[in-house]
Design an enzyme around this catalytic site. Structure first.
Site, PDB file in Angstrom:
ATOM      1  N   ASP A 214       3.821  -9.013   9.461  1.00  0.00           N
ATOM      2  CA  ASP A 214       4.076  -7.601   9.197  1.00  0.00           C
ATOM      3  C   ASP A 214       5.470  -7.452   8.594  1.00  0.00           C
ATOM      4  OD1 ASP A 214       1.613  -6.874  10.097  1.00  0.00           O
ATOM      5  OD2 ASP A 214       2.280  -6.159  12.050  1.00  0.00           O
TER       6      ASP A 214
ATOM      7  N   ASP B  63      -7.291  -7.344  13.739  1.00  0.00           N
ATOM      8  CA  ASP B  63      -6.865  -8.679  14.135  1.00  0.00           C
ATOM      9  C   ASP B  63      -7.676  -9.199  15.317  1.00  0.00           C
ATOM     10  OD1 ASP B  63      -5.808  -6.777  15.848  1.00  0.00           O
ATOM     11  OD2 ASP B  63      -3.729  -7.199  15.330  1.00  0.00           O
TER      12      ASP B  63
ATOM     13  N   ASP C  52       0.820  -1.209   0.000  1.00  0.00           N
ATOM     14  CA  ASP C  52       0.000   0.000   0.000  1.00  0.00           C
ATOM     15  C   ASP C  52       0.857   1.264   0.000  1.00  0.00           C
ATOM     16  OD1 ASP C  52      -2.434  -1.182  -0.148  1.00  0.00           O
ATOM     17  OD2 ASP C  52      -3.059  -0.780   1.908  1.00  0.00           O
TER      18      ASP C  52
ATOM     19  N   ASP D  62       8.210  -6.051   9.368  1.00  0.00           N
ATOM     20  CA  ASP D  62       9.435  -6.140  10.170  1.00  0.00           C
ATOM     21  C   ASP D  62       9.607  -7.514  10.822  1.00  0.00           C
ATOM     22  OD1 ASP D  62       7.118  -5.308  11.674  1.00  0.00           O
ATOM     23  OD2 ASP D  62       8.417  -5.080  13.412  1.00  0.00           O
TER      24      ASP D  62
END
Length: 535
Positions: free
Chosen positions: A192, A286, A133, A194
């Site tokens: 994610d 989530d 995105d 990282d």
């Protein structure tokens, strides 16, 4: 001369009279309004503190039970290793989709993509989906090129973009599930940008879902590559370790439910779809999905021995934004799902009570409100109002118990407990504001700010400087971006209360209030965390 003296005497008498009247008015207001209200506040805070400490003791005992009696996931659920079949070959492995949502992740995008490409899983039974995105054309080009290079090396990787950021992360994940090639997948792992899972991550998690049809989610534990970056990250590690070792472990052991952490987990796609898929009605998509799956009757399992490396926010601004989202979202979700939880007939009343009271009300609402209101407002105010006293068990014993229980998660950082107390109290200011915002559904309730990650930035800076030690650089940003007015205001308030208590020696609370005032001052001036130069 006499007339002047008479006029001066009259003015003094009038001033004295007005002062006496003001003092009488204040005395009346204090006796009839302030004192009763403060006494009610003390009572409410003591009740909430009792609820919180009882909850923490309960979770601690359940976690201890799981450890002592070895209630490991492998003993509660079937988890036989997956192997290639002589006849079926790699088809013995289920098809897995790996989703990596990202947004302008220049510093870390290679970490998660590289880790996913190293999974020990048949190459024809896995699809890696990068959901980008990014709004920065340069970063988008870098991510696309990385995916192209991996694809040319034989990896089944898809680079997907959309023309808007509707729904933020939830919107990206939802959009990613619409592609035709996803229909062949049975499970989806989410990371994610990282996060760096080990190569055997899927081999250690997917078998739980393959062999146990009632399981919808397998959640792994987070570990942090930058926990020793600075004092702020050390303190965060303490809180996060407690969350995983106690909260997630106890929820998995007792109720087969816990909040999905949004990453480092594997979902059964059929359970995800049956629960309504991804929704962007709150900033904790989530947790929203986890609650909806739970009230549909699905079970979850937490595997604490599977650890995935990730990054903690190392700047105070990033941490404030993260905590605001993590506190506002659950409160808003409680508002939206309480009736759904009560009405569902697919789970027991005990589990309904657990969800509403324990999971939402105590841990994600009361905990944030009482931490700030009791220790940073009510107790300091009681110093100024002699008619109000706070019992010693509420001031000393309960917070001591909570602090000791928190140390269970990270024993190696027990010497930092005092810093943890003051730091958590400061951050509780924003958590409480976020909770109220979420409950009332006003203001920044749906604001999503991506947590900034530094990745290897500091390591690169350090190596180029020829110094093996961590180099902390002060930012050149504007003062307005470093100064936090709310923290400074609370610092002044606490300093006044501590000084009053010290002068009149009412309760010796100044021993605690002075350091807390200093903590608010330091964090209010922005002197906390890692500072990096603007690019």
């Amino acid at each position: 001369m006499n007339e002047a003296f008479f006029f001066f005497s009259s003015v003094c008498s009038l001033g004295s009279l007005q002062w006496e009247e003001m003092e009488m008015v204040w005395t009346s207001i204090r006796r009839k309004v302030v004192v009763p209200m403060l006494k009610v506040a003390v009572l409410l805070c003591l009740i909430m503190s009792t609820m919180l400490v009882f909850e923490k003791i309960t979770m601690g005992l359940i976690s201890l039970y799981a450890k002592v009696f070895r209630r490991r996931p492998e003993r509660r659920y079937k988890c036989e290793p997956l192997k290639e079949d002589e006849e079926l070959g790699s088809s013995a492995f289920p098809m897995v989709l790996v989703q990596i949502p990202m947004y302008n992740e220049k510093e870390v995008y290679k970490l998660s993509i590289g880790a996913a490409c190293r999974f020990s899983w048949p190459s024809d039974r896995i699809i890696i989906q990068v959901l980008d995105d990014s709004t920065d054309p340069e970063i988008k080009e870098l991510v696309m090129q990385e995916c192209e290079n991996r694809k040319n090396s034989g990896t089944n990787i898809k680079y997907e973009v959309r023309d808007n950021r509707s729904g933020y992360k939830a919107g990206a994940l939802k959009e990613g599930m619409k592609y035709d090639y996803v229909q062949a997948c049975e499970f989806v792992a989410i990371f994610d940008a990282d996060f760096q899972p080990d190569s055997d991550f899927l081999l250690r998690t997917v078998p739980f879902l393959v062999h146990n049809s009632e399981l919808a989610l397998v959640q792994a534990r987070w570990k942090f590559v930058n926990s020793n970056e600075c004092l702020m990250t050390r303190i965060q590690e303490m809180s996060m370790d407690y969350h995983f070792k106690v909260e997630q472990e106890s929820g998995s052991t007792m109720w087969s439910f816990f909040g999905f952490n949004g990453t480092a987990g594997v979902w059964r796609i059929s359970a995800l779809n049956e629960s309504g898929g991804w929704k962007d009605r709150t900033t904790v998509e989530d947790m929203d999905l986890a609650v909806r799956a739970s009230i549909e009757g699905w079970k979850f399992v937490y595997v604490g021995n599977v650890k995935v490396q990730s990054e903690l926010p190392s700047t105070y601004k990033a941490y404030r934004n993260q905590q605001y989202r993590w506190s506002c979202g659950p409160a808003n979700l409680l508002r939206k799902t309480a009736l759904e939880i009560i009405k569902t007939k697919k789970i027991s009343w005990w589990k309904k009570a657990y969800l509403i009271y324990s999971f939402f009300l105590v841990r994600r609402t009361i905990a944030h409100i009482v931490t700030f209101m009791f220790y940073c407002i009510v107790i300091p105010l009681s110093v100024l109002i002699p008619e109000v006293t706070v019992p010693a068990w509420g001031v000393v014993y309960i917070p001591t118990t909570i602090t000791i229980l928190n140390a269970v998660g990270t024993p190696s950082s027990i010497h930092l407990l005092l810093f943890w107390i003051f730091y958590e109290n400061v951050v509780s200011l924003h958590r409480m504001k976020a909770v109220i915002t979420g409950l009332l559904e006003v203001g920044r309730v749906n604001e999503w700010v991506v947590t900034d990650k530094l990745g290897d930035t500091l390591k690169t800076n350090n190596s180029s400087s020829g110094n093996n030690k961590k180099v902390i650089r002060k930012t050149k940003s504007r003062i307005s971006e470093r100064i936090y007015i709310s923290e400074l205001m609370v610092s002044v308030f606490l300093f006044i209360c501590a000084s009053y208590d010290f002068y009149y020696a009412k309760g010796h609370y100044y021993i605690y209030i002075y350091p807390q005032s200093i903590a608010f001052l330091i964090m209010g001036l922005g002197y906390v965390g890692t500072f990096v130069p603007n690019k």
